[in-house]
Design an enzyme around this catalytic site. Structure first.
Site, short mmCIF file in Angstrom:
data_model
loop_
_atom_site.label_atom_id
_atom_site.label_comp_id
_atom_site.label_asym_id
_atom_site.label_seq_id
_atom_site.Cartn_x
_atom_site.Cartn_y
_atom_site.Cartn_z
N GLN A 254 -23.63 3.33 17.39
CA GLN A 254 -23.62 4.23 18.55
C GLN A 254 -23.46 5.68 18.13
OE1 GLN A 254 -24.43 2.90 21.74
NE2 GLN A 254 -24.93 1.46 20.11
N HIS A 257 -26.57 7.81 17.66
CA HIS A 257 -27.37 8.19 18.83
C HIS A 257 -27.38 9.70 19.04
CE1 HIS A 257 -29.17 5.00 21.14
NE2 HIS A 257 -28.11 4.23 21.02
N GLU A 322 -18.91 2.23 28.12
CA GLU A 322 -20.28 1.77 28.33
C GLU A 322 -20.47 0.41 27.66
OE1 GLU A 322 -24.83 3.41 27.44
OE2 GLU A 322 -23.15 4.16 26.27
N HIS A 323 -20.17 0.33 26.37
CA HIS A 323 -20.27 -0.92 25.61
C HIS A 323 -18.88 -1.31 25.10
CE1 HIS A 323 -24.14 1.30 24.84
NE2 HIS A 323 -24.63 0.15 25.26
N ASP A 356 -28.90 -4.03 23.23
CA ASP A 356 -29.79 -2.88 23.35
C ASP A 356 -31.26 -3.28 23.39
OD1 ASP A 356 -28.27 -0.65 23.71
OD2 ASP A 356 -28.44 0.09 21.66
N HIS A 415 -22.88 5.89 74.95
CA HIS A 415 -22.93 4.59 74.30
C HIS A 415 -22.49 3.50 75.29
CE1 HIS A 415 -23.32 6.88 70.61
NE2 HIS A 415 -23.30 5.78 69.87
#
Length: 435
Positions: A254, A257, A322-323, A356, A415
């Site tokens: 990661q 990235h 996230e992971h 992934d 109403h």
């Protein structure tokens, strides 16, 4: 890689919504695309991507899609097709159906589920090309039944042939036929508001850089979006029996990235923490994207030492990553305690790249702690729901007075009278003329 006790680690990562200059630049681009259409789109493409296009060359042709196959290995085509099959099979299990429920009084209540009509997917093309993002964006939309899917991806910097052929092949394998060579904030604005060449969409999905994220935030409301994605994140929860070589490799998977990606190990073992730190240092020297990964590890990486796995789980839930990889003995006994994580990987062989690329679940996952309240992209992102009410006369006569009571309590006499006139026509109540 720094090792810190849990009490000295800030578990609240600040959400980056860009600098004032970046925000203003995005607002200008969106405003210009909305006002000028193709002219602004072409101007910003030349300015930011150094690629001069015309309205006629914005769209990728069918011939270009076929030609892309000549520039990729057959093994890649086979791999992308296998991944697509797995992703499709996973998302098929998420499909919903419309339903109706007949009440005893003759009323029918229900929910009608329809796919969105037109969806735009964004596929990055900056620091690297991501054919897998094509599949993760497109396939759940197809499973949902979206009839029109349009893809945007940057043109590169060498003219109209600049799109990576692997992205084009992935698009072709996924069945996408409408593709434009446009990237950045200008692509998001074009999807949201349309131009002379590109029809607007109902929803925009897909990750991108800070300008893409800010543009999605800017156009939200005119269209729906999946999320405002931040840099990638991984948290590994590991005990002393885990393999430090595996853990270090997964942290770096990661970190490579993006310079702002976050890679964190949580462990109750000081010795294991030191072994992983040494292994990260060793593996970094062998990584092709060493500069990016090093910046990520130095600025956003950490090893947090906790007292126990139970305390580690508490840390994980606060981080809401996230992971999340759980490299602990008997991970299934702990998984029910994980409250906040986008994707959970169990055991030493469930490395994050398995998710992934290939396993089937979507890799477009909430970041920046938003796993506390949001979910990975799935079929639900591409449908809309309509409530259906068929009220029988019997039901209205029975419940009309109660409905009027609630309406008048809120001061909405109109109403109440909409119900009252029906009851009066049925001889159940005298009409109230406000006297």
């Amino acid at each position: 890689m720094k090792i810190v006790p849990v009490e000295k680690f800030n578990l609240q990562r600040e959400v980056d919504y860009g600098t004032p200059e970046q925000n203003e630049a995005v607002k200008t681009i969106v405003r210009d695309i909305k006002a000028e259409g193709d002219a602004a789109l072409l101007r910003y493409t030349e300015q930011h991507d150094r690629t001069r296009l015309t309205a006629d060359t914005l769209r990728v042709t069918a011939e270009e899609l076929q030609e892309a196959y000549q520039h990729v290995e057959p093994s890649f085509v086979k791999a992308i097709a296998a991944a697509a099959n797995n992703i499709r099979a996973f998302h098929m299990r998420e499909k919903r159906n419309s339903w109706m429920d007949l009440q005893s009084d003759g009323s029918i209540l229900g929910q009608i589920i329809r796919p969105l009509k037109r969806v735009g997917v964004y596929v990055p093309g900056g620091k690297a090309a991501y054919p897998s993002s094509v599949l993760m964006n497109v396939i759940p939309a197809q499973v949902a039944g979206v009839p029109e899917i349009v893809m945007m991806t940057p043109p590169g910097t060498n003219g109209q042939e600049g799109i990576d052929p692997h992205i084009l092949v992935a698009a072709a394998e996924a069945g996408v036929h409408e593709i434009y060579r446009v990237g950045g904030a200008q692509a998001i604005a074009a999807l949201a508001y349309g131009t002379e060449t590109i029809a607007p969409v109902d929803k925009i999905c897909g990750p991108g850089n800070i300008y893409v994220a800010l543009a999605k935030r800017e156009v939200y409301g005119a269209v729906d979006i999946d999320s405002i994605a931040g840099p990638s994140e991984i948290v590994v929860l590991a005990d002393e029996k885990a393999n430090p070589v595996y853990v270090a490799a997964d942290l770096l998977s990661q970190a490579e990235h993006d310079e702002m990606a976050s890679a964190i190990l949580v462990t109750p073992s000081q010795a294991f923490a030191e072994a992983v730190a040494a292994e990260v240092t060793r593996q970094l020297t062998l990584l092709p994207r060493q500069k990016i990964a090093t910046s990520s590890i130095v600025n956003y990486g950490a090893i947090i030492v906790v007292e126990s796995i139970e305390e580690g789980i508490s840390v994980v839930n606060r981080l809401a990553p996230e992971h999340l990889e759980m490299m602990v003995e008997d991970p299934m006994s702990y998984v029910s305690k994980i409250e906040n994580a986008g994707a959970i990987f169990l055991g030493p062989y469930s490395s994050e790249p398995v998710g992934d690329y290939f396993a089937g679940p979507n890799h477009i996952i909430p970041t920046n702690g938003t796993a506390r309240f949001s979910s990975p992209v799935d079929v639900d992102d591409f449908i809309k729901k309509s409530s259906m009410i068929y009220y029988s006369k019997e039901a209205l006569l029975e419940n009309g007075a109660t409905i009027m009571e609630l309406a008048r309590h809120e001061g909405l006499e109109g109403h109440a009278r909409a119900i009252e006139v029906r009851l009066q026509q049925e001889g159940k109540v005298e009409i109230n003329n406000g006297q």
